[in-house]
Design a protein around this motif. Structure first.
Motif, PDB file in Angstrom:
ATOM      1  N   GLU A 103       0.825  -1.207   0.000  1.00 54.20           N
ATOM      2  CA  GLU A 103       0.000   0.000   0.000  1.00 54.20           C
ATOM      3  C   GLU A 103       0.862   1.262   0.000  1.00 54.20           C
ATOM      4  OE1 GLU A 103      -3.777   1.947   2.366  1.00 54.20           O
ATOM      5  OE2 GLU A 103      -2.458   0.569   3.458  1.00 54.20           O
ATOM      6  N   ALA A 104       1.876   1.299   0.831  1.00 56.54           N
ATOM      7  CA  ALA A 104       2.726   2.494   0.926  1.00 56.54           C
ATOM      8  C   ALA A 104       3.417   2.791  -0.403  1.00 56.54           C
ATOM      9  CB  ALA A 104       3.755   2.321   2.042  1.00 56.54           C
ATOM     10  N   LYS A 105       3.986   1.781  -1.013  1.00 58.40           N
ATOM     11  CA  LYS A 105       4.714   1.997  -2.271  1.00 58.40           C
ATOM     12  C   LYS A 105       3.754   2.303  -3.416  1.00 58.40           C
ATOM     13  CE  LYS A 105       8.703   1.550  -0.434  1.00 58.40           C
ATOM     14  NZ  LYS A 105       9.606   2.683  -0.262  1.00 58.40           N
ATOM     15  N   THR A 106       2.594   1.678  -3.418  1.00 58.13           N
ATOM     16  CA  THR A 106       1.616   1.935  -4.477  1.00 58.13           C
ATOM     17  C   THR A 106       1.061   3.353  -4.361  1.00 58.13           C
ATOM     18  OG1 THR A 106       1.071  -0.419  -4.550  1.00 58.13           O
ATOM     19  CG2 THR A 106      -0.497   1.090  -5.578  1.00 58.13           C
ATOM     20  N   LYS A 107       0.790   3.802  -3.145  1.00 59.08           N
ATOM     21  CA  LYS A 107       0.325   5.184  -2.963  1.00 59.08           C
ATOM     22  C   LYS A 107       1.414   6.180  -3.363  1.00 59.08           C
ATOM     23  CE  LYS A 107      -3.367   4.588   0.379  1.00 59.08           C
ATOM     24  NZ  LYS A 107      -3.857   4.854   1.749  1.00 59.08           N
ATOM     25  N   ALA A 108       2.662   5.873  -3.039  1.00 58.42           N
ATOM     26  CA  ALA A 108       3.764   6.748  -3.442  1.00 58.42           C
ATOM     27  C   ALA A 108       3.862   6.806  -4.968  1.00 58.42           C
ATOM     28  CB  ALA A 108       5.076   6.262  -2.829  1.00 58.42           C
ATOM     29  N   LEU A 123      -4.298   2.451  -9.090  1.00 61.16           N
ATOM     30  CA  LEU A 123      -5.603   2.397  -8.417  1.00 61.16           C
ATOM     31  C   LEU A 123      -6.146   0.964  -8.391  1.00 61.16           C
ATOM     32  CD1 LEU A 123      -6.991   5.702  -9.861  1.00 61.16           C
ATOM     33  CD2 LEU A 123      -6.691   5.207  -7.423  1.00 61.16           C
ATOM     34  N   TYR A 124      -5.946   0.229  -9.464  1.00 60.30           N
ATOM     35  CA  TYR A 124      -6.340  -1.185  -9.475  1.00 60.30           C
ATOM     36  C   TYR A 124      -5.585  -1.947  -8.393  1.00 60.30           C
ATOM     37  CZ  TYR A 124      -6.449  -6.089 -10.833  1.00 60.30           C
ATOM     38  OH  TYR A 124      -6.581  -7.462 -10.810  1.00 60.30           O
ATOM     39  N   ASN A 125      -4.270  -1.708  -8.309  1.00 60.73           N
ATOM     40  CA  ASN A 125      -3.474  -2.403  -7.295  1.00 60.73           C
ATOM     41  C   ASN A 125      -3.950  -2.057  -5.884  1.00 60.73           C
ATOM     42  OD1 ASN A 125      -2.076  -3.356  -9.486  1.00 60.73           O
ATOM     43  ND2 ASN A 125      -0.172  -2.295  -9.015  1.00 60.73           N
ATOM     44  N   LEU A 126      -4.303  -0.787  -5.656  1.00 59.56           N
ATOM     45  CA  LEU A 126      -4.850  -0.412  -4.342  1.00 59.56           C
ATOM     46  C   LEU A 126      -6.183  -1.121  -4.096  1.00 59.56           C
ATOM     47  CD1 LEU A 126      -3.954   3.387  -4.260  1.00 59.56           C
ATOM     48  CD2 LEU A 126      -3.017   1.577  -2.785  1.00 59.56           C
ATOM     49  N   GLY A 127      -6.959  -1.312  -5.141  1.00 66.09           N
ATOM     50  CA  GLY A 127      -8.197  -2.078  -5.009  1.00 66.09           C
ATOM     51  C   GLY A 127      -7.925  -3.517  -4.614  1.00 66.09           C
ATOM     52  N   ARG A 128      -6.929  -4.115  -5.219  1.00 63.16           N
ATOM     53  CA  ARG A 128      -6.574  -5.496  -4.867  1.00 63.16           C
ATOM     54  C   ARG A 128      -6.111  -5.589  -3.418  1.00 63.16           C
ATOM     55  NH1 ARG A 128      -5.247  -9.368  -8.716  1.00 63.16           N
ATOM     56  NH2 ARG A 128      -5.129 -10.636  -6.829  1.00 63.16           N
ATOM     57  N   ILE A 129      -5.326  -4.597  -2.974  1.00 58.70           N
ATOM     58  CA  ILE A 129      -4.852  -4.576  -1.593  1.00 58.70           C
ATOM     59  C   ILE A 129      -6.041  -4.451  -0.645  1.00 58.70           C
ATOM     60  CG2 ILE A 129      -3.522  -3.235   0.101  1.00 58.70           C
ATOM     61  CD1 ILE A 129      -1.678  -2.465  -2.375  1.00 58.70           C
TER      62      ILE A 129
END
Length: 166
Positions: A103-108, A123-129
């Motif tokens: 989450e931290a790296k994806t948001k960065a 955003l897709y990756n954050l959805g998966r998380i």
């Protein structure tokens, strides 16, 4: 009888509008675009960055997620703000699973990404998380945002599984 000719019509008078003090607003400057490593690194650093990124992708493809994370960290040591390496590291961390790191790296990565395709992927990756954490409402919101950035069948399918009405 004294006859006089009719008086000629008065000549039209041009009345200019009163001068105004219009404020001319210059166009907004374009949004800053993060330079890629190719733009900012010397030849040797660029080669090391690319090698680490390629290695990380190969290791991820092989399922060696921890080694992939280490390779992406090497790329980020060269260019700490590169959204591609941040996103790739986040995606590898998802599979470890280290959801906090993911989450931290994806948001960065999302904060540093300017193009719609990259934003949609993050955003897709954050959805998966969020989905992995059982945070269904957040996952739905991330998938919807992802689709606004870049229409994508995989994201649509994932969203439909969580909420057919969405």
């Amino acid at each position: 009888l004294g006859c006089t000719a009719p008086a000629p019509a008065p000549a039209p008078v041009d009345i200019a509008p009163a001068p105004t003090t219009a404020v001319v607003v210059p166009p907004a400057p374009p949004a800053p675009v993060k330079k890629t490593p190719t733009d900012t690194l010397d030849k040797e650093a660029r080669a090391r960055y690319r090698a680490a990124l390629v290695e990380g992708r190969e290791l991820h493809h092989k399922g060696d997620y921890r080694a992939a994370i280490a390779a992406f960290e090497r790329a980020l040591a060269i260019d700490p703000d590169d959204p591609r390496a941040l996103a790739e590291l986040g995606w590898a961390a998802f599979f470890v699973p280290d959801l906090d790191l993911a989450e931290a790296k994806t948001k960065a990565a999302l904060e540093r990404t300017v193009e719609a395709k990259g934003k949609g992927a993050a955003l897709y990756n954050l959805g998966r998380i969020a989905e992995q954490r059982g945070e269904t409402a957040d996952a739905i919101a991330f998938y919807q945002q992802s689709l606004r950035e870049r229409p994508n069948g995989t994201v649509r399918d994932r969203l439909a599984r969580l909420d057919a009405a969405a």
